[in-house]
Scaffold this motif. Sequence first.
Motif, PDB file in Angstrom:
ATOM      1  N   ARG A 121       0.696  -1.343  -0.013  1.00 35.68           N
ATOM      2  CA  ARG A 121      -0.124   0.038  -0.056  1.00 35.68           C
ATOM      3  C   ARG A 121       0.916   1.241  -0.107  1.00 35.68           C
ATOM      4  O   ARG A 121       1.830   1.343   0.472  1.00 35.68           O
ATOM      5  CB  ARG A 121      -0.902   0.080   1.175  1.00 35.68           C
ATOM      6  CG  ARG A 121      -1.879   1.190   1.344  1.00 35.68           C
ATOM      7  CD  ARG A 121      -2.617   1.040   2.238  1.00 35.68           C
ATOM      8  NE  ARG A 121      -3.701   1.870   2.436  1.00 35.68           N
ATOM      9  CZ  ARG A 121      -4.477   2.573   3.558  1.00 35.68           C
ATOM     10  NH1 ARG A 121      -4.378   1.900   4.805  1.00 35.68           N
ATOM     11  NH2 ARG A 121      -5.536   3.587   3.557  1.00 35.68           N
ATOM     12  N   GLU A 137      -5.882   7.102  -2.242  1.00 35.25           N
ATOM     13  CA  GLU A 137      -6.864   6.353  -1.370  1.00 35.25           C
ATOM     14  C   GLU A 137      -7.544   5.353  -2.355  1.00 35.25           C
ATOM     15  O   GLU A 137      -8.046   4.226  -2.147  1.00 35.25           O
ATOM     16  CB  GLU A 137      -7.596   7.335  -0.795  1.00 35.25           C
ATOM     17  CG  GLU A 137      -8.801   6.567   0.001  1.00 35.25           C
ATOM     18  CD  GLU A 137      -9.631   7.563   0.851  1.00 35.25           C
ATOM     19  OE1 GLU A 137     -10.927   7.674   0.510  1.00 35.25           O
ATOM     20  OE2 GLU A 137      -9.058   8.160   1.936  1.00 35.25           O
ATOM     21  N   TYR A 140      -5.120   2.571  -3.729  1.00 38.09           N
ATOM     22  CA  TYR A 140      -4.524   1.841  -2.656  1.00 38.09           C
ATOM     23  C   TYR A 140      -5.153   1.610  -1.288  1.00 38.09           C
ATOM     24  O   TYR A 140      -5.148   2.477  -0.288  1.00 38.09           O
ATOM     25  CB  TYR A 140      -3.058   2.073  -2.215  1.00 38.09           C
ATOM     26  CG  TYR A 140      -1.947   2.105  -3.259  1.00 38.09           C
ATOM     27  CD1 TYR A 140      -1.533   1.096  -3.611  1.00 38.09           C
ATOM     28  CD2 TYR A 140      -1.863   3.338  -4.035  1.00 38.09           C
ATOM     29  CE1 TYR A 140      -0.607   1.102  -4.797  1.00 38.09           C
ATOM     30  CE2 TYR A 140      -1.201   3.531  -5.136  1.00 38.09           C
ATOM     31  CZ  TYR A 140      -0.400   2.042  -5.663  1.00 38.09           C
ATOM     32  OH  TYR A 140       0.413   1.923  -6.688  1.00 38.09           O
ATOM     33  N   ASP A 142      -7.373   0.254   2.154  1.00 36.46           N
ATOM     34  CA  ASP A 142      -6.811  -0.176   3.295  1.00 36.46           C
ATOM     35  C   ASP A 142      -7.371  -1.792   3.535  1.00 36.46           C
ATOM     36  O   ASP A 142      -7.047  -2.551   4.483  1.00 36.46           O
ATOM     37  CB  ASP A 142      -7.424   0.360   4.766  1.00 36.46           C
ATOM     38  CG  ASP A 142      -8.813   0.682   4.774  1.00 36.46           C
ATOM     39  OD1 ASP A 142      -9.676   0.009   4.004  1.00 36.46           O
ATOM     40  OD2 ASP A 142      -9.387   1.234   5.806  1.00 36.46           O
ATOM     41  N   GLU A 143      -8.051  -2.389   2.439  1.00 38.78           N
ATOM     42  CA  GLU A 143      -8.369  -3.686   2.772  1.00 38.78           C
ATOM     43  C   GLU A 143      -7.621  -4.521   1.440  1.00 38.78           C
ATOM     44  O   GLU A 143      -7.150  -4.009   0.395  1.00 38.78           O
ATOM     45  CB  GLU A 143      -9.795  -4.175   1.998  1.00 38.78           C
ATOM     46  CG  GLU A 143     -10.891  -3.139   2.712  1.00 38.78           C
ATOM     47  CD  GLU A 143     -10.954  -1.993   2.252  1.00 38.78           C
ATOM     48  OE1 GLU A 143     -10.620  -1.762   1.045  1.00 38.78           O
ATOM     49  OE2 GLU A 143     -11.744  -0.954   2.875  1.00 38.78           O
ATOM     50  N   GLU A 144      -7.026  -5.595   2.231  1.00 37.49           N
ATOM     51  CA  GLU A 144      -5.860  -6.516   1.100  1.00 37.49           C
ATOM     52  C   GLU A 144      -6.850  -7.172   0.338  1.00 37.49           C
ATOM     53  O   GLU A 144      -8.136  -7.604   0.556  1.00 37.49           O
ATOM     54  CB  GLU A 144      -5.190  -7.006   2.034  1.00 37.49           C
ATOM     55  CG  GLU A 144      -5.694  -8.385   2.881  1.00 37.49           C
ATOM     56  CD  GLU A 144      -4.740  -9.217   3.560  1.00 37.49           C
ATOM     57  OE1 GLU A 144      -4.765 -10.617   3.708  1.00 37.49           O
ATOM     58  OE2 GLU A 144      -3.714  -8.479   3.871  1.00 37.49           O
ATOM     59  N   TYR A 205      -2.383  -8.121  -2.927  1.00 40.51           N
ATOM     60  CA  TYR A 205      -2.428  -6.760  -2.676  1.00 40.51           C
ATOM     61  C   TYR A 205      -2.193  -6.619  -0.937  1.00 40.51           C
ATOM     62  O   TYR A 205      -3.290  -6.997  -0.132  1.00 40.51           O
ATOM     63  CB  TYR A 205      -3.429  -5.803  -3.342  1.00 40.51           C
ATOM     64  CG  TYR A 205      -3.517  -4.315  -2.233  1.00 40.51           C
ATOM     65  CD1 TYR A 205      -2.352  -3.641  -2.406  1.00 40.51           C
ATOM     66  CD2 TYR A 205      -4.762  -4.032  -1.718  1.00 40.51           C
ATOM     67  CE1 TYR A 205      -2.543  -2.278  -1.725  1.00 40.51           C
ATOM     68  CE2 TYR A 205      -4.948  -2.797  -1.025  1.00 40.51           C
ATOM     69  CZ  TYR A 205      -3.750  -1.926  -0.987  1.00 40.51           C
ATOM     70  OH  TYR A 205      -3.698  -0.503  -0.374  1.00 40.51           O
ATOM     71  N   ALA A 207      -2.138  -4.753   2.026  1.00 32.98           N
ATOM     72  CA  ALA A 207      -2.467  -3.678   2.676  1.00 32.98           C
ATOM     73  C   ALA A 207      -1.849  -3.230   3.828  1.00 32.98           C
ATOM     74  O   ALA A 207      -1.566  -1.838   4.368  1.00 32.98           O
ATOM     75  CB  ALA A 207      -3.902  -3.384   2.736  1.00 32.98           C
ATOM     76  N   LYS A 208      -1.239  -4.331   4.505  1.00 31.52           N
ATOM     77  CA  LYS A 208      -0.500  -3.988   6.036  1.00 31.52           C
ATOM     78  C   LYS A 208       0.673  -3.563   5.662  1.00 31.52           C
ATOM     79  O   LYS A 208       1.495  -3.163   6.381  1.00 31.52           O
ATOM     80  CB  LYS A 208      -1.006  -4.962   6.748  1.00 31.52           C
ATOM     81  CG  LYS A 208      -2.250  -5.354   7.184  1.00 31.52           C
ATOM     82  CD  LYS A 208      -2.226  -6.721   8.243  1.00 31.52           C
ATOM     83  CE  LYS A 208      -3.827  -6.714   8.544  1.00 31.52           C
ATOM     84  NZ  LYS A 208      -3.763  -7.949   9.454  1.00 31.52           N
ATOM     85  N   ARG A 210       3.194  -1.273   4.242  1.00 33.48           N
ATOM     86  CA  ARG A 210       3.163   0.207   3.789  1.00 33.48           C
ATOM     87  C   ARG A 210       4.170   1.058   3.528  1.00 33.48           C
ATOM     88  O   ARG A 210       5.174   0.936   4.136  1.00 33.48           O
ATOM     89  CB  ARG A 210       1.967   0.975   4.705  1.00 33.48           C
ATOM     90  CG  ARG A 210       0.747   0.268   5.006  1.00 33.48           C
ATOM     91  CD  ARG A 210      -0.073   0.907   6.215  1.00 33.48           C
ATOM     92  NE  ARG A 210       0.779   0.606   7.556  1.00 33.48           N
ATOM     93  CZ  ARG A 210       0.659   1.179   8.501  1.00 33.48           C
ATOM     94  NH1 ARG A 210      -0.392   2.443   8.623  1.00 33.48           N
ATOM     95  NH2 ARG A 210       1.168   0.774   9.751  1.00 33.48           N
TER      96      ARG A 210
END
Length: 311
Positions: A121, A137, A140, A142-144, A205, A207-208, A210
């Motif tokens: 992300r 936003e 990218y 916040d949900e993988e 993807y 998301a964690k 970053r």
Amino acid sequence: MTVDVIIPTYQPGEELIEILNRLSRQTQIPHRIILMNTEERLFGNQVKEAVTKLGDQMVEVHHLSKAEFDHADTRRRGMDCSGADFVLFMTQDAVPVNDRLIEELLKMLLSDERIAVAYARQLPKEDCSLQERCSREFNYPDEERIKSIEDLEELGVKTFFCSDVCAMYRRKVFYELGGFVERALFNEDMIYACKALRAGYLVGYAAKARVYHSHNYGFWAQFHRNFDLAVSQVDHPEVFEGVSSEKEGLRMVSRSFRFFAKHGQPWVIVPFLWQCVGRYSGYLMGKRYRRLPRRAVLFCTSNKDYWNKLV
């Protein structure tokens, strides 16, 4: 199980030094950090000192000329220097948010052996404009997500989205699939992701995982960037033909209106729409680049060296 990090660099400075320091403090420390540097004379003393401090066992530097640089080939050469199980490609302006970047990317790849590549992300930097924050936003969230070729109907071109700003590859699969295309003006990551998906692999993807990465592009920067993007789409119909990008662009414009209003700055829509003109006009020119005279192509592109090598 080892991880190498490969970073193409050009005139690197303090930001790269910060990246190197943060990579050296990861919970999963990289086996090696390989810098593929363009123009040795532009590799500054401060960066040399930082590399020396980390030691030859951790950081190695390979210099190439500006004429040799290519988004795909330079990264492939970096991959050839690695013997690790997993390889993380980054850019010199992608700063890890915390010490778990490598850990989180690796966690996703290890969760399913079918995942060929996982990308991180990208969060906006402090000086980022509201327009660019909206873009971060949008691209990218916040949900993988783990994508397969079956997602093409739902996601369209976004199915193939992947970014070498920060993406970890399963090295064995990379070579199995033939790696990146031989030369690329743009989108070597998406082209590879498409190849992997069509071969039955997955794209993750994470998301964690970053990094801070953003740019405040103006009209002409957007024009040049989207010209190159469209050229890569024309040159690779096996990826992009029949998959519309315009629909995704309209979704972003619609979402941006709401984003600016939500943040109490609806007037930002004016400079945003001007940027959209730059994006779309560059994109249209790139789609028709084969009909343009060479001088026009050189004016439109952001990478004249790429075209000069085609002579």
